[in-house]
Design a protein around this motif. Structure first.
Motif, mmCIF file in Angstrom:
data_model
loop_
_atom_site.group_PDB
_atom_site.id
_atom_site.type_symbol
_atom_site.label_atom_id
_atom_site.label_comp_id
_atom_site.label_asym_id
_atom_site.label_seq_id
_atom_site.Cartn_x
_atom_site.Cartn_y
_atom_site.Cartn_z
ATOM 1 N N ALA A 21 36.524 43.928 41.552
ATOM 2 C CA ALA A 21 37.082 42.322 41.912
ATOM 3 C C ALA A 21 37.830 41.773 41.498
ATOM 4 O O ALA A 21 38.156 41.264 41.573
ATOM 5 N N GLY A 22 38.411 42.317 39.990
ATOM 6 C CA GLY A 22 39.974 41.693 40.183
ATOM 7 C C GLY A 22 41.114 42.029 40.140
ATOM 8 O O GLY A 22 41.754 40.930 41.023
ATOM 9 N N LEU A 23 40.686 42.551 41.388
ATOM 10 C CA LEU A 23 42.068 43.339 42.877
ATOM 11 C C LEU A 23 42.197 41.557 43.259
ATOM 12 O O LEU A 23 43.136 41.560 43.951
ATOM 13 N N PHE A 24 41.296 41.495 43.807
ATOM 14 C CA PHE A 24 41.257 40.404 45.032
ATOM 15 C C PHE A 24 40.438 38.928 44.312
ATOM 16 O O PHE A 24 41.095 38.171 45.567
ATOM 17 N N LEU A 25 40.471 38.460 43.145
ATOM 18 C CA LEU A 25 39.871 37.313 42.689
ATOM 19 C C LEU A 25 41.857 37.312 41.907
ATOM 20 O O LEU A 25 42.584 37.399 41.481
ATOM 21 N N PRO A 26 41.737 35.696 42.464
ATOM 22 C CA PRO A 26 43.157 34.876 41.083
ATOM 23 C C PRO A 26 42.981 35.265 39.698
ATOM 24 O O PRO A 26 42.116 34.839 39.147
ATOM 25 N N ILE A 27 44.144 35.408 39.572
ATOM 26 C CA ILE A 27 43.892 35.585 37.770
ATOM 27 C C ILE A 27 44.899 34.939 37.200
ATOM 28 O O ILE A 27 44.642 34.088 35.459
ATOM 29 N N GLY A 28 45.585 33.084 37.831
ATOM 30 C CA GLY A 28 45.803 31.903 37.117
ATOM 31 C C GLY A 28 46.227 31.414 37.910
ATOM 32 O O GLY A 28 46.449 31.454 39.416
ATOM 33 N N GLN A 29 46.451 29.968 37.465
ATOM 34 C CA GLN A 29 46.728 29.113 38.656
ATOM 35 C C GLN A 29 47.516 27.575 37.584
ATOM 36 O O GLN A 29 48.112 27.358 36.334
ATOM 37 N N ALA A 33 54.267 18.745 37.179
ATOM 38 C CA ALA A 33 53.963 17.150 37.078
ATOM 39 C C ALA A 33 53.637 16.135 38.262
ATOM 40 O O ALA A 33 53.192 15.706 37.797
ATOM 41 N N GLU A 34 54.074 16.626 39.622
ATOM 42 C CA GLU A 34 54.371 16.273 40.279
ATOM 43 C C GLU A 34 52.349 16.224 40.976
ATOM 44 O O GLU A 34 52.237 16.013 41.833
ATOM 45 N N GLY A 35 51.988 17.142 40.891
ATOM 46 C CA GLY A 35 50.484 17.814 41.268
ATOM 47 C C GLY A 35 50.650 19.227 42.455
ATOM 48 O O GLY A 35 49.564 19.318 42.860
ATOM 49 N N ALA A 36 51.826 19.690 42.649
ATOM 50 C CA ALA A 36 51.455 20.536 43.434
ATOM 51 C C ALA A 36 51.056 21.651 42.792
ATOM 52 O O ALA A 36 51.370 22.117 41.477
ATOM 53 N N SER A 37 50.739 22.807 43.232
ATOM 54 C CA SER A 37 49.769 23.679 42.485
ATOM 55 C C SER A 37 50.195 25.267 43.006
ATOM 56 O O SER A 37 50.302 24.930 43.894
ATOM 57 N N ALA A 38 50.323 26.423 42.162
ATOM 58 C CA ALA A 38 50.380 27.793 43.130
ATOM 59 C C ALA A 38 48.989 28.656 42.086
ATOM 60 O O ALA A 38 48.861 28.364 40.953
ATOM 61 N N GLU A 39 48.692 29.105 42.755
ATOM 62 C CA GLU A 39 47.740 30.062 42.455
ATOM 63 C C GLU A 39 48.410 31.458 42.138
ATOM 64 O O GLU A 39 48.657 32.355 43.045
ATOM 65 N N LEU A 40 48.001 32.406 40.913
ATOM 66 C CA LEU A 40 48.727 33.442 40.814
ATOM 67 C C LEU A 40 47.892 34.333 41.123
ATOM 68 O O LEU A 40 46.950 34.659 40.327
ATOM 69 N N THR A 41 47.258 35.831 42.121
ATOM 70 C CA THR A 41 46.843 36.732 41.994
ATOM 71 C C THR A 41 48.032 37.908 41.787
ATOM 72 O O THR A 41 48.850 38.184 41.272
ATOM 73 N N ASN A 42 46.727 39.156 41.621
ATOM 74 C CA ASN A 42 47.085 40.626 41.260
ATOM 75 C C ASN A 42 48.690 40.837 42.126
ATOM 76 O O ASN A 42 49.340 41.822 41.802
ATOM 77 N N SER A 114 56.152 23.264 33.893
ATOM 78 C CA SER A 114 54.298 23.855 35.041
ATOM 79 C C SER A 114 53.508 24.239 34.009
ATOM 80 O O SER A 114 53.918 24.482 33.201
ATOM 81 N N THR A 115 51.883 23.549 33.956
ATOM 82 C CA THR A 115 51.194 24.227 32.736
ATOM 83 C C THR A 115 50.008 25.475 33.602
ATOM 84 O O THR A 115 50.168 25.332 35.073
ATOM 85 N N PHE A 116 50.040 26.235 32.924
ATOM 86 C CA PHE A 116 49.373 27.902 33.323
ATOM 87 C C PHE A 116 47.719 27.410 32.834
ATOM 88 O O PHE A 116 47.575 27.419 31.183
ATOM 89 N N SER A 117 46.749 27.896 33.104
ATOM 90 C CA SER A 117 45.612 27.710 33.061
ATOM 91 C C SER A 117 45.410 29.021 34.238
ATOM 92 O O SER A 117 44.437 29.725 34.880
ATOM 93 N N PRO A 118 44.359 29.823 32.744
ATOM 94 C CA PRO A 118 43.537 31.365 33.681
ATOM 95 C C PRO A 118 42.403 31.292 34.113
ATOM 96 O O PRO A 118 41.960 30.532 33.173
ATOM 97 N N CYS A 119 42.400 32.252 35.132
ATOM 98 C CA CYS A 119 41.266 31.775 35.194
ATOM 99 C C CYS A 119 40.493 33.392 34.959
ATOM 100 O O CYS A 119 40.629 34.395 34.438
#
Length: 157
Positions: A21-29, A33-42, A114-119
């Motif tokens: 399950a962890g192989l396919f789920l995102p691990i962080g976001q 400051a401008e509001g642009a986001s990125a999703e970190l996967t494995n 940017s700020t990092f928040s783990p999933c």
């Protein structure tokens, strides 16, 4: 033919499910400051604009290795080769603990301002580490039970 079932096989199956399950789920976001986001996967870093950076493959490779050793360990647990099982579990524990080294390096390299928040999937290897520790004790207990049943020696009650 009697099929024996051990408790550590449940922990091994749960490790395999969590790693899969962890192989396919995102691990962080990551959010700047401008509001642009990125999703970190494995395997990659996916930006909200649709771009992606595929240089994050080391995390996925570590999880695939832990998953492969876990499946082999689960298949091996039907046999009574407890020494090999314990060695493979120690190897799995080292791989699982080593997952967080490139994870922290990737987060520190990509983070910038940017700020990092783990999933939730970022905690799966830590949960698997606890389950691997429980599996080692389960294998040792199963080995001790079999040795105790094999020998005719017992203490008085």
């Amino acid at each position: 033919m009697k099929i024996e079932f051990y408790l550590h096989q449940i922990w091994l199956a749960l490790i395999c499910v969590l790693m899969f399950a962890g192989l396919f789920l995102p691990i962080g976001q990551l959010v700047n400051a401008e509001g642009a986001s990125a999703e970190l996967t494995n395997f990659r870093l996916n930006f909200i604009e649709g771009d992606s950076v595929a240089a994050m493959w080391a995390l996925g490779v570590i999880i695939i290795m832990v998953l492969a050793v876990g499946v082999f360990e689960l298949l091996l647990s039907g046999f009574r080769n407890f020494v090999l099982q314990k060695r493979l579990l120690v190897f799995m524990m080292l791989l699982t603990a080593g997952y967080y080294i490139p994870f922290v390096v990737y987060v520190l390299l990509v983070k910038g301002d940017s700020t990092f928040s783990p999933c939730i999937a970022a905690a799966f290897p830590l949960i698997c580490l606890v389950l691997e520790f429980m599996s080692i004790h389960g294998v040792s207990k199963a080995e001790a039970d079999i040795i105790a049943k094999a020998s005719g020696f017992r203490l008085r009650d």
